[in-house]
Design a protein around this motif. Structure first.
Motif, PDB file in Angstrom:
ATOM      1  N   PHE A 116       0.992  -1.272  -0.216  1.00  0.00           N
ATOM      2  CA  PHE A 116       0.072   0.129   0.067  1.00  0.00           C
ATOM      3  C   PHE A 116       0.943   1.285  -0.126  1.00  0.00           C
ATOM      4  N   SER A 117       0.187   2.524  -0.458  1.00  0.00           N
ATOM      5  CA  SER A 117       0.894   3.682  -0.010  1.00  0.00           C
ATOM      6  C   SER A 117       0.004   4.735   0.427  1.00  0.00           C
ATOM      7  N   LEU A 118       0.453   5.648   1.159  1.00  0.00           N
ATOM      8  CA  LEU A 118      -0.392   6.693   1.547  1.00  0.00           C
ATOM      9  C   LEU A 118       0.049   8.014   0.975  1.00  0.00           C
ATOM     10  N   CYS A 119      -0.916   8.282  -0.287  1.00  0.00           N
ATOM     11  CA  CYS A 119      -0.635   9.308  -1.122  1.00  0.00           C
ATOM     12  C   CYS A 119      -1.092  10.603  -0.698  1.00  0.00           C
ATOM     13  N   TYR A 120      -0.143  11.937  -0.715  1.00  0.00           N
ATOM     14  CA  TYR A 120      -0.496  12.970  -0.068  1.00  0.00           C
ATOM     15  C   TYR A 120      -0.802  13.912  -1.210  1.00  0.00           C
ATOM     16  N   VAL A 121      -0.440  13.651  -2.456  1.00  0.00           N
ATOM     17  CA  VAL A 121      -0.478  14.535  -3.590  1.00  0.00           C
ATOM     18  C   VAL A 121      -1.501  14.036  -4.581  1.00  0.00           C
ATOM     19  N   ARG A 122      -2.181  14.826  -5.419  1.00  0.00           N
ATOM     20  CA  ARG A 122      -2.991  14.629  -6.559  1.00  0.00           C
ATOM     21  C   ARG A 122      -2.130  14.479  -7.776  1.00  0.00           C
ATOM     22  N   TRP A 123      -2.806  13.935  -8.886  1.00  0.00           N
ATOM     23  CA  TRP A 123      -1.751  13.757 -10.103  1.00  0.00           C
ATOM     24  C   TRP A 123      -1.264  15.178 -10.461  1.00  0.00           C
ATOM     25  N   ASP A 124      -1.872  16.109 -10.022  1.00  0.00           N
ATOM     26  CA  ASP A 124      -1.445  17.587 -10.639  1.00  0.00           C
ATOM     27  C   ASP A 124      -0.567  17.978  -9.538  1.00  0.00           C
ATOM     28  N   MET A 125      -0.113  17.110  -8.514  1.00  0.00           N
ATOM     29  CA  MET A 125       0.904  17.581  -7.434  1.00  0.00           C
ATOM     30  C   MET A 125       0.230  18.632  -6.334  1.00  0.00           C
ATOM     31  N   VAL A 126      -1.042  18.628  -6.307  1.00  0.00           N
ATOM     32  CA  VAL A 126      -1.809  19.438  -5.413  1.00  0.00           C
ATOM     33  C   VAL A 126      -1.766  18.629  -4.152  1.00  0.00           C
ATOM     34  N   ARG A 127      -1.694  19.117  -3.102  1.00  0.00           N
ATOM     35  CA  ARG A 127      -1.473  18.490  -1.738  1.00  0.00           C
ATOM     36  C   ARG A 127      -2.975  18.210  -1.097  1.00  0.00           C
ATOM     37  N   LEU A 128      -2.923  17.041  -0.650  1.00  0.00           N
ATOM     38  CA  LEU A 128      -4.409  16.431  -0.019  1.00  0.00           C
ATOM     39  C   LEU A 128      -4.038  16.423   1.488  1.00  0.00           C
ATOM     40  N   LYS A 129      -5.019  16.816   2.194  1.00  0.00           N
ATOM     41  CA  LYS A 129      -5.034  16.779   3.654  1.00  0.00           C
ATOM     42  C   LYS A 129      -5.263  15.248   4.000  1.00  0.00           C
ATOM     43  N   GLU A 130      -6.052  14.427   3.772  1.00  0.00           N
ATOM     44  CA  GLU A 130      -6.062  13.180   4.090  1.00  0.00           C
ATOM     45  C   GLU A 130      -5.494  12.510   2.953  1.00  0.00           C
TER      46      GLU A 130
END
Lengths: 168, 388
Positions: free
Chosen positions: A95-109
């Motif tokens: 698994f991974s915990l991914c903190y960025v969207r495909w366009d490198m915008v950061r995600l909170k969760e």
């Protein structure tokens, strides 16, 4: 003859060149529609997802149950033999915990992509999906998970008919 | 096999930068003309051209190898582009090798170019369509996912800590400080800097990854009689290999790169290598992520499975170690213009084996090196062995 080691001093543009709009940017609004054929194996796979079921194909030569299903076995290079139901429960392989969207915008969760082995499929025949209803800190390889399905009337024959997998 | 011996006789490259003012055509011309100049050949003396470049979508130009072909010196010549994603930069010289080894051509110019930067806001957008259209793309995947999933599988299988992996990024960025073409050379970077960088897709952090880069590299290949006329220091292509794993990437052993082992076995057999760890003096494995250098060193059978992190801790892979790995600085240090970065590794072995690598020179008169690249949907391995 004498040999030389040659590097051309390419000119790098500065971040400010972008901020100040000094870079030529062109945007196309492309209308690109694809009429995708599902194929025999994936067509059945998607249809069964709509029914709330997961299916694979079995190769009787190498004795593997393949998910997603395919009509030929890539190892034996012969037709697969029969449909094989698999469970909607399984085990996380990685698994991974991914903190960025495909366009490198950061995600909170974080989004939590997983590769999981479904119960009833051969070992090592993982599929990719996402984990939900899970504390990111508690996710572990080897964790047991189960599919969370959309209600029957919202399913449309897509991998997203499973919203995500959740820990059990 | 009845093949002719083939040597690399010249190399040239552009500096690798975050975004170049030059177009892809201009980058190709700069690298190609420098490579020709380095062996004092003119384009008229080149019989065929091979180009390598990764997805067309980066540039927004379809068939971009044909589009930049004039810059690569291909006007009026037999021309070919082979495409295996990130594996392209080491596949292109393998193609050039069989053009010349077969006897079809006496000389071949190999040019690899990449401009990753034109895609806005981020070239990841160009990558989403590599996923299966029904079973994966609908999940809204991010390219980083597959690397993070693989890195986690590798760490978990062998009990590897992030600190052990971060040493690779530190080594390569420090090595790159000596490379005149590097984007990210940093003599003072530490493991703590890597571990403090922002988490992108755990366990992948910002400084575990090579950045978006533009650049081009070219090498000149020549058949033995031509090579001997041109130079008294030819560097021979001793073996080439390439192999594909299944495109059902989630079905693969994500903790071990079988595709590299298969490609390496093909190249080693051709080169007469039976004990890679003893017979190879320099390795330039593909390192777009720091864990990938470790993964690939194991696939190249230079260290046992799970053993590359310890070898790195022990200093074996330092430029002054027993097996220098990425003395160039690799993709993590020099930069990652995808196809060009692979060919940069071939150029590095050429310079190292001739003793012309300047401040990067590996001590002890290295005689043989291996370069490797990886790509497509994480499924292709390409390997070239070079020796003097």
């Amino acid at each position: 003859m004498r040999m030389k080691h040659l590097v051309y001093p390419t000119q790098g543009l500065h971040e400010d060149d972008f901020k100040q709009g000094k870079v030529l940017t062109e945007t196309w609004h492309v209308k690109a529609e694809y009429a995708w054929d599902t194929g025999v194996a994936i067509g059945r796979y998607l249809a069964e997802l709509k029914n709330g079921r997961l299916v694979g194909r079995k190769c009787l030569k190498c004795n593997r149950v393949l998910v997603p299903p395919r009509m030929f076995c890539e190892l034996c290079f012969r037709p697969t033999d029969e449909w094989a139901p698999v469970q909607d429960t399984g085990t996380i392989k990685t698994f991974s915990l991914c903190y960025v969207r495909w366009d490198m915008v950061r995600l909170k969760e974080p989004e939590i992509p997983i590769v999981l082995d479904l119960d009833g499929a051969s070992r090592g025949i993982g599929i990719m999906h996402k984990l939900g209803e899970a504390d990111p800190k508690s996710v572990r390889i080897g964790m047991r998970v189960q599919a969370v399905w959309k209600p029957a009337d919202e399913r449309e024959g897509s991998i997203n008919d499973i919203r995500y997998f959740k820990p059990i | 096999m009845g093949m002719r011996r083939v040597a690399v006789v010249g190399a040239g490259m552009t500096r690798f930068v975050r975004r170049s003012l030059e177009t892809g055509r201009e980058l190709c011309w700069e690298a190609a003309s420098k490579a020709l100049e380095s062996c004092e050949l003119t384009i008229d003396q080149i019989d065929a051209v091979v180009a390598g470049t990764a997805p067309d979508a980066f540039d927004g130009v379809h068939m971009k190898s044909e589009w930049f072909s004039d810059g690569a010196g291909a006007w009026g010549k037999p021309f070919m582009r082979g495409y295996v994603g990130g594996g392209t930069g080491v596949f292109a010289p393998a193609q050039g090798w069989y053009h010349v080894a077969s006897g079809l051509f006496d000389t071949c110019l190999v040019v690899c170019e990449e401009k990753m930067s034109p895609t806005q806001p981020h070239p990841q957008a160009a990558f989403n369509s590599i996923f299966d259209n029904f079973t994966e793309r609908a999940l809204g995947p991010n390219l980083l996912w597959i690397f993070a999933l693989e890195m986690n599988a590798y760490m978990t299988r062998y009990g590897i800590k992030k600190e052990d992996i971060a040493q690779v990024a530190v080594k390569n960025k420090r090595n790159a400080a000596d490379h005149p073409a590097s984007l990210l050379g940093d003599r003072n970077i530490t493991v703590q800097d890597i571990l403090n960088s922002e988490v992108m897709a755990w366990p992948v952090q910002r400084l575990d990854v090579s950045p978006i880069t533009d650049g081009a590299v070219a090498v000149v290949l020549a058949a033995e009689p031509v090579a001997r006329r041109l130079t008294n220091k030819p560097v021979w292509v001793e073996g080439v290999g390439w192999a594909l794993d299944t495109s059902y990437w989630t079905n693969r052993d994500l903790a071990y790169p079988t595709y590299v082992e298969e490609a390496a076995r093909m190249a080693y057999k051709m080169a007469g290598i039976t004990e890679p760890r003893k017979q190879i003096n320099i390795a330039e494995p593909y390192d777009p992520f720091d864990y990938k250098e470790l993964h690939h060193l194991e696939g190249l059978m230079l260290f046992p499975k799970g053993g590359a992190p310890q070898a790195t801790s022990d200093g074996i892979t330092q430029r002054t170690g027993d097996l220098p790995v990425c003395p160039s600085g690799g993709l993590l240090g020099v930069g990652n213009p995808i196809a060009a970065a692979g060919l940069m590794k071939i150029a590095e072995l050429f310079w190292q084996l001739r003793g012309e690598a300047g401040a990067r020179q590996v001590p002890g008169d290295p005689r043989r090196g291996v370069a490797q690249a990886w790509g497509d949907l994480m499924q292709v391995g390409t390997v070239v062995v070079m020796g003097k």
